[in-house]
Scaffold this active site. Structure first.
Site, PDB file in Angstrom:
ATOM      1  CD  GLU A 138      -4.919   2.362  -4.896  1.00  0.00           C
ATOM      2  OE1 GLU A 138      -3.677   2.373  -4.932  1.00  0.00           O
ATOM      3  OE2 GLU A 138      -5.615   1.445  -5.389  1.00  0.00           O
ATOM      4  CD  GLU A 231       2.065   1.738  -9.084  1.00  0.00           C
ATOM      5  OE1 GLU A 231       1.130   1.198  -8.486  1.00  0.00           O
ATOM      6  OE2 GLU A 231       1.953   2.255 -10.204  1.00  0.00           O
TER       7      GLU A 231
END
Length: 249
Positions: A138, A231
């Protein structure tokens, strides 16, 4: 183009000069998404509400919706209120669906632009050994960081993540690189050495190139996911993206 802010920004003007490509407004589904994994597709993109950590909150909710689409540029927004718990509650984002599952060695560039940024905002990329396969790496590119921190293999006595490389120059900015495992795959996070990126226009592929050239990431891997969003951990916010685009060449 990718333009993010807690305040609505001006969308770039579209030229109507003869012999130029015109960007037509596309009819899109602008209904709010409120379910944990609600999503909607438009053109080359998907809007994902992605409240993956909501069970860690004492209370809260989040809604996301598309507001417009012109050519390859999409506008969207998300609103949240979360209380309790220390972990991330969501990653509302726009996911690119065109050009995915190419080997890194076949990609030449990934142009994207940003405008004003006031939030915890990141590109989030995943690679795999096979097209559509399980995540191996990631890669996060943090354009802004508000009271958060990356995954790392080492932390100092104050509990702060320790970078594996410092002061990396990419696309006109300085970045520190962090690396660690989330229990499922390796995570590489590029964080600005200071401040936020308030205006970005460039290529995000050099971040992948840096990992290939310096951290042993294999160019034979496939880019399986390319997302950009915010986020949310706690608090109340309205996050507006007036213009976003990403292309894989």
């Amino acid at each position: 183009m990718f333009s993010l802010s807690l305040l609505l920004l001006c969308v770039p003007l579209v030229s109507s000069t003869p012999h130029m490509h015109k960007h037509y407004v596309r009819a899109v589904d602008t209904a709010p998404l409120s379910g944990q994994y609600d999503s909607v597709n438009v053109g080359r993109y998907s809007l994902l509400n992605n409240l993956w950590g909501e069970n860690g909150a004492a209370s809260g909710s989040q809604t996301s919706q598309i507001t417009s689409m012109k050519g390859s540029t999409i506008a969207w927004k998300t609103n949240w209120t979360w209380t309790g718990g220390n972990g991330v509650k969501s990653f509302a984002n726009i996911q690119l669906n065109t050009g995915i599952n190419q080997q890194l060695s076949t990609i030449s560039n990934m142009p994207s632009n940003t405008g004003a940024v006031v939030a915890d905002v990141a590109y989030d990329l995943f690679t795999s050994d096979t097209p559509g396969g399980s995540n191996v790496n990631e890669i996060m590119i943090w354009l802004a960081n508000v009271n958060s921190g990356p995954i790392a293999a080492q932390y100092n006595a104050a509990g702060q993540a320790v970078p594996i490389s410092k002061n990396i120059s990419i696309e006109g900015h300085k970045w520190n690189l962090y690396s660690g495992s989330n229990g499922y795959n390796q995570v590489y996070s590029f964080l600005l050495t200071s401040g936020t990126v308030k205006s970005f226009q460039g290529d995000i592929y050099p971040f992948l190139s840096h990992l290939i050239d310096n951290e042993g990431m294999r160019s034979s891997q496939y880019l399986t996911t390319a997302q950009a969003g915010t986020e949310a951990t706690s608090g109340t916010a309205k996050f507006t993206t007036s213009a976003y685009s990403l292309t894989i060449n």
